[in-house]
Design a protein around this motif. Structure first.
Motif, PDB file in Angstrom:
ATOM      1  N   PHE A 263       0.854  -1.193   0.000  1.00  0.00           N
ATOM      2  CA  PHE A 263       0.000   0.000   0.000  1.00  0.00           C
ATOM      3  C   PHE A 263       0.888   1.242   0.000  1.00  0.00           C
ATOM      4  CE2 PHE A 263       0.548  -1.368   4.403  1.00  0.00           C
ATOM      5  CZ  PHE A 263       0.953  -0.204   5.049  1.00  0.00           C
ATOM      6  N   PRO A 264       0.371   2.376  -0.463  1.00  0.00           N
ATOM      7  CA  PRO A 264       1.212   3.574  -0.619  1.00  0.00           C
ATOM      8  C   PRO A 264       1.451   4.293   0.703  1.00  0.00           C
ATOM      9  CG  PRO A 264      -1.030   4.091  -1.243  1.00  0.00           C
ATOM     10  CD  PRO A 264      -1.019   2.608  -0.944  1.00  0.00           C
ATOM     11  N   GLY A 265       2.364   5.230   0.665  1.00  0.00           N
ATOM     12  CA  GLY A 265       2.698   5.997   1.861  1.00  0.00           C
ATOM     13  C   GLY A 265       1.987   7.324   1.960  1.00  0.00           C
ATOM     14  N   ASP A 266       0.842   7.478   1.286  1.00  0.00           N
ATOM     15  CA  ASP A 266       0.094   8.738   1.369  1.00  0.00           C
ATOM     16  C   ASP A 266      -0.259   9.063   2.817  1.00  0.00           C
ATOM     17  OD1 ASP A 266      -1.168   9.481  -1.673  1.00  0.00           O
ATOM     18  OD2 ASP A 266      -0.354   7.480  -1.367  1.00  0.00           O
ATOM     19  N   ALA A 267      -0.243  10.349   3.144  1.00  0.00           N
ATOM     20  CA  ALA A 267      -0.397  10.788   4.532  1.00  0.00           C
ATOM     21  C   ALA A 267      -1.720  10.350   5.146  1.00  0.00           C
ATOM     22  CB  ALA A 267      -0.258  12.306   4.615  1.00  0.00           C
ATOM     23  N   HIS A 268      -2.777  10.251   4.320  1.00  0.00           N
ATOM     24  CA  HIS A 268      -4.081   9.896   4.871  1.00  0.00           C
ATOM     25  C   HIS A 268      -4.337   8.399   4.891  1.00  0.00           C
ATOM     26  CE1 HIS A 268      -4.758   9.715   0.550  1.00  0.00           C
ATOM     27  NE2 HIS A 268      -5.873   9.048   0.773  1.00  0.00           N
ATOM     28  N   GLY A 269      -3.362   7.586   4.399  1.00  0.00           N
ATOM     29  CA  GLY A 269      -3.564   6.157   4.243  1.00  0.00           C
ATOM     30  C   GLY A 269      -3.117   5.327   5.430  1.00  0.00           C
ATOM     31  N   LEU A 270      -2.806   4.066   5.175  1.00  0.00           N
ATOM     32  CA  LEU A 270      -2.492   3.119   6.240  1.00  0.00           C
ATOM     33  C   LEU A 270      -1.096   3.311   6.825  1.00  0.00           C
ATOM     34  CD1 LEU A 270      -3.921  -0.198   4.693  1.00  0.00           C
ATOM     35  CD2 LEU A 270      -5.001   1.296   6.384  1.00  0.00           C
ATOM     36  N   TYR A 271      -0.209   3.947   6.078  1.00  0.00           N
ATOM     37  CA  TYR A 271       1.179   4.059   6.531  1.00  0.00           C
ATOM     38  C   TYR A 271       1.276   4.817   7.856  1.00  0.00           C
ATOM     39  CZ  TYR A 271       6.078   5.519   6.632  1.00  0.00           C
ATOM     40  OH  TYR A 271       7.373   5.766   7.015  1.00  0.00           O
ATOM     41  N   LYS A 272       1.973   4.204   8.830  1.00  0.00           N
ATOM     42  CA  LYS A 272       2.133   4.781  10.174  1.00  0.00           C
ATOM     43  C   LYS A 272       0.792   5.320  10.667  1.00  0.00           C
ATOM     44  CE  LYS A 272       5.973   6.556  11.548  1.00  0.00           C
ATOM     45  NZ  LYS A 272       7.175   7.401  11.774  1.00  0.00           N
ATOM     46  N   PHE A 273      -0.180   4.426  10.688  1.00  0.00           N
ATOM     47  CA  PHE A 273      -1.558   4.858  10.893  1.00  0.00           C
ATOM     48  C   PHE A 273      -1.767   5.550  12.237  1.00  0.00           C
ATOM     49  CE2 PHE A 273      -6.006   4.334  12.072  1.00  0.00           C
ATOM     50  CZ  PHE A 273      -6.626   4.869  10.950  1.00  0.00           C
ATOM     51  N   ASP A 274      -1.235   4.991  13.286  1.00  0.00           N
ATOM     52  CA  ASP A 274      -1.399   5.641  14.603  1.00  0.00           C
ATOM     53  C   ASP A 274      -0.100   6.269  15.071  1.00  0.00           C
ATOM     54  OD1 ASP A 274       0.078   3.419  15.209  1.00  0.00           O
ATOM     55  OD2 ASP A 274      -1.272   2.640  16.755  1.00  0.00           O
ATOM     56  N   GLY A 275       0.719   6.667  14.106  1.00  0.00           N
ATOM     57  CA  GLY A 275       2.022   7.245  14.430  1.00  0.00           C
ATOM     58  C   GLY A 275       3.111   6.202  14.504  1.00  0.00           C
ATOM     59  N   THR A 276       2.724   4.930  14.415  1.00  0.00           N
ATOM     60  CA  THR A 276       3.694   3.831  14.437  1.00  0.00           C
ATOM     61  C   THR A 276       3.465   2.951  13.208  1.00  0.00           C
ATOM     62  OG1 THR A 276       2.299   2.265  15.650  1.00  0.00           O
ATOM     63  CG2 THR A 276       3.567   3.851  16.956  1.00  0.00           C
ATOM     64  N   HIS A 277       4.385   2.017  12.992  1.00  0.00           N
ATOM     65  CA  HIS A 277       4.244   1.074  11.877  1.00  0.00           C
ATOM     66  C   HIS A 277       3.218   0.016  12.282  1.00  0.00           C
ATOM     67  CE1 HIS A 277       7.572   2.806   9.629  1.00  0.00           C
ATOM     68  NE2 HIS A 277       8.246   2.870  10.766  1.00  0.00           N
ATOM     69  N   LEU A 278       1.968   0.332  12.038  1.00  0.00           N
ATOM     70  CA  LEU A 278       0.882  -0.515  12.520  1.00  0.00           C
ATOM     71  C   LEU A 278       0.538  -1.620  11.526  1.00  0.00           C
ATOM     72  CD1 LEU A 278      -1.102  -0.810  14.875  1.00  0.00           C
ATOM     73  CD2 LEU A 278      -2.705   0.630  13.601  1.00  0.00           C
ATOM     74  N   TYR A 279       0.254  -1.242  10.294  1.00  0.00           N
ATOM     75  CA  TYR A 279      -0.111  -2.228   9.266  1.00  0.00           C
ATOM     76  C   TYR A 279       1.114  -2.796   8.555  1.00  0.00           C
ATOM     77  CZ  TYR A 279      -5.047  -0.960   9.686  1.00  0.00           C
ATOM     78  OH  TYR A 279      -6.328  -0.761  10.157  1.00  0.00           O
ATOM     79  N   GLU A 280       2.220  -2.065   8.566  1.00  0.00           N
ATOM     80  CA  GLU A 280       3.419  -2.484   7.860  1.00  0.00           C
ATOM     81  C   GLU A 280       4.530  -2.851   8.837  1.00  0.00           C
ATOM     82  OE1 GLU A 280       3.934   1.935   8.588  1.00  0.00           O
ATOM     83  OE2 GLU A 280       2.286   0.582   8.080  1.00  0.00           O
ATOM     84  N   HIS A 281       5.530  -3.567   8.336  1.00  0.00           N
ATOM     85  CA  HIS A 281       6.717  -3.868   9.135  1.00  0.00           C
ATOM     86  C   HIS A 281       7.512  -2.593   9.372  1.00  0.00           C
ATOM     87  CE1 HIS A 281       6.751  -8.294   9.246  1.00  0.00           C
ATOM     88  NE2 HIS A 281       6.218  -8.241   8.032  1.00  0.00           N
ATOM     89  N   ALA A 282       8.100  -2.470  10.559  1.00  0.00           N
ATOM     90  CA  ALA A 282       8.917  -1.299  10.870  1.00  0.00           C
ATOM     91  C   ALA A 282      10.261  -1.354  10.145  1.00  0.00           C
ATOM     92  CB  ALA A 282       9.139  -1.207  12.377  1.00  0.00           C
TER      93      ALA A 282
END
Length: 660
Positions: A263-282
């Motif tokens: 998935f993309p790193g757009d600011a409104h998307g899943l990336y770092k959703f709660d300020g951390t790497h939530l859906y993706e690997h850190a």
């Protein structure tokens, strides 16, 4: 913290005025990665609580300190509509607000434990603003389906052999309204124009490049931010449902491209959703995709698995989708996919297999086929991974079908050669049969082959105009007679001459020319022939359905084979001539003595061919040939395929009468 109250598995929590759609059992399933219907709980839901209608919100943000819902209803100010963290340490924040109604745009404002502040679209939103706007929209789709007959028919055919011919479509560029600023068609418009077109050409299914919400149109839909929302570019969720309904009522199945790989790193998307790497690997060695500059799901995290499997189930349950073509499976299976030494982390056994992704894919397929045994999952998998389309109980990944990428590459390379050189590459056109039955293969001539400077399928064909179109007709005929299901990207069916561009319509004006109209007529006839001949689909994935007659005539660039069903009267004899030379008196061995008839020929005048045909009935000769007791003499049309069928088998008395 709210006081817990007694509940059953199906009873929502209501305590101290706090309302929730979640039960303790829901949370247990979610945290264990086994909740496959999270869309019923997460996201925004218009509900009535204590006699008051409003919207219930639930979002997973375990590393958040404060979560608010923001929108026009509070002038996009955080802290006004605060959500509450559940007492069970699930990381779920929720709240009910009577003043937020259906149709409201919203986001989540999240203050992270890390000190970050982010504004995010809802991962479970049912609808979204039209890009470039990025907010989610409170939406409860209401639609009365009328496809019960289709669904019952689909159920009755589950597990049974059936023709499978797929027309692959990029929604925004299939056809455009040039008189209206070159705009794409809407879902309701496609519900009539595309449905009628696909039905007329006889395809059994349509497959759409991803139609989930995506911010960048140029990604063709493969960079998703709204996994549960049909893109609003072409209409509302109800409009999308109407389109699917229309396909079904026309007897056409609908497959969606699905992207659980990145998935993309757009600011409104899943990336770092709660300020951390939530859906993706850190760790970027596992969490960042170098090819697509996107982020890789953490398949080992149970809540992420629940999210993705719920998404697969969502499209089949809520939108009656008939199948999912899963994108980029190879990139999920291998930890070192497109990575150099030192750029990836080995698994616990020291290998390059992504064990978490493998486990996820198996579980996803098991869940889908348990609830939707009449649907299909199709893997775009480009390696020699074993058992992609084999059941999980024997060690397979559990997909229903797999794209036959090797066939596609070998076949296109062979056809790009000048015919004079093809005899030196004869094995490229015969090699696919060696492994054709190791998987449930789909033969794809997909969008990937007509972009990035590759030109169109027609453009790959060598020679002058006559040879190009004859080669193209031969290619399609060979594809439909080869074992496996079929997929063709839009434009190929009429010989689109220019490379596909997502920014413009297909070149529909070409249909004013006989050569292009002939290809389209050929495709219509091929689909009809395919559906009417059980030998072409009854054993599509089984060597019972195929038998070589001759694969070794490289000097003439001719191959001949049989396609078979369980009934000998269905048997087809297929002969391909890959040169522009007419071959007279070409002898083919056949299994039965009698009278044969040509039932398909890609050189017919109706296809704008030269009309070199085998007319009338063709009698067998007692001359043994190709290991058969009988044979027939044919005229092979140039750069063409001819198909024959036993019209009448002669009995022993008739044979005596004619002295054979």
């Amino acid at each position: 913290m709210a006081k817990k109250t007694k509940q059953t598995e199906s009873t929502p929590v209501v305590d101290d005025g706090h309302f929730s759609l979640f039960t303790e059992y829901d949370i247990y399933l979610f945290k264990s990665g086994k909740h496959y219907k999270l869309y019923e709980k997460m996201g925004a839901h218009v509900v009535t609580h204590n006699g008051v209608e409003g919207t219930y919100f639930a979002v997973w943000a375990p590393n958040a300190r404060v979560v608010s819902v923001i929108g026009y209803f509070n002038h996009w100010r955080d802290g006004v509509h605060k959500l509450s963290a559940r007492w069970d340490h699930s990381g779920v924040w929720e709240g009910f607000f009577p003043d937020i109604k259906h149709g409201e745009a919203y986001k989540y404002a999240i203050y992270s434990n890390t000190g970050d502040f982010v504004e995010k679209a809802d991962p479970f939103a049912a609808y979204a603003e039209t890009p470039p706007r990025t907010a989610s929209i409170v939406w409860e789709p209401k639609y009365e389906w009328k496809d019960q007959e289709w669904l019952e028919h689909r159920r009755q055919l589950a597990g049974k052999p059936k023709p499978y011919s797929v027309y692959e479509v990029h929604f925004g560029s299939w056809r455009r309204k040039t008189e209206e600023n070159n705009r794409a068609l809407t879902y309701p418009e496609m519900a009539h124009e595309l449905v009628d077109y696909v039905k007329d050409l006889g395809f059994t299914h349509v497959e759409f490049l991803p139609l989930m919400e995506h911010p960048f149109y140029g990604s063709w839909g493969y960079q998703l931010t709204g996994y549960f929302a049909p893109t609003s570019r072409y209409g509302s969720p109800e409009d999308f449902m109407y389109m699917v309904d229309c396909f079904h009522r026309a007897g056409i199945g609908v497959i969606l491209d699905w992207v659980p790989s990145h998935f993309p790193g757009d600011a409104h998307g899943l990336y770092k959703f709660d300020g951390t790497h939530l859906y993706e690997h850190a760790d970027p060695r596992k969490g960042f995709h170098p090819d697509w500059k996107s982020y890789i799901f953490n398949y080992g995290r149970n809540e992420v698995r629940s999210f993705l499997i719920s998404n697969a189930m969502f499209w089949m349950e809520r939108y009656h989708i008939d199948g999912l073509r899963v994108d980029a499976v190879a990139s999920m299976l291998y930890l070192d996919y497109s990575r150099k030494d030192g750029e990836w982390i080995a698994n616990e056994y020291g290998g390059n297999e992504n064990l978490e992704a493998i486990s996820f894919l198996k579980e996803m397929n098991e869940a889908v086929y348990k609830d939707f045994p009449d649907a299909v999952t199709i893997a775009e998998e480009s390696t020699s991974w074993t058992g992609v389309s084999r059941p999980t109980y024997i060690g397979g990944l559990g997909f229903g079908q797999k794209w036959m990428m090797g066939w596609m590459h070998d076949t296109l390379h062979f056809f790009q050669l000048d015919p004079v050189h093809r005899k030196y590459h004869h094995n490229e056109i015969t090699f696919s049969i060696i492994y054709a039955f190791t998987e449930n293969f789909m033969l794809p001539l997909s969008h990937d082959e007509v972009v990035h400077g590759k030109g169109s399928i027609l453009g790959k064909m060598p020679g002058d105009e006559w040879r190009k179109f004859a080669n193209l007709r031969l290619l399609y005929g060979y594809m439909f007679m080869h074992p496996g299901t079929k997929l063709l990207f839009m434009g190929g069916e009429f010989g689109q001459s220019s490379e596909w561009s997502h920014e413009r319509s297909l070149d529909w004006h070409l249909l004013q020319y006989d050569v292009h109209k002939g290809v389209q007529t050929l495709m219509r006839d091929l689909n009809a022939f395919y559906k009417n001949e059980p030998a072409l689909y009854q054993h599509a994935f089984d060597n019972k359905g195929f038998r070589w007659i001759d694969y070794g005539d490289r000097d003439n660039s001719v191959i001949a084979f049989q396609r078979l069903s369980d009934h000998k009267e269905d048997l087809l004899v297929v002969v391909c001539n890959f040169t522009p030379e007419v071959r007279y008196h070409y002898r083919i061995g056949v299994p039965y003595r009698g009278q044969w008839k040509e039932v398909f020929n890609s050189d017919l005048k109706r296809y704008n061919g030269g009309d070199v045909i085998n007319s009338g009935l063709i009698p067998t000769s007692p001359v043994k040939y190709h290991g058969q007791d009988y044979s027939i003499s044919l005229t092979l049309p140039p750069l063409a395929i001819t198909v024959l069928k036993l019209e009448r088998e002669l009995n022993e008395f008739e044979l005596k009468d004619i002295g054979t």
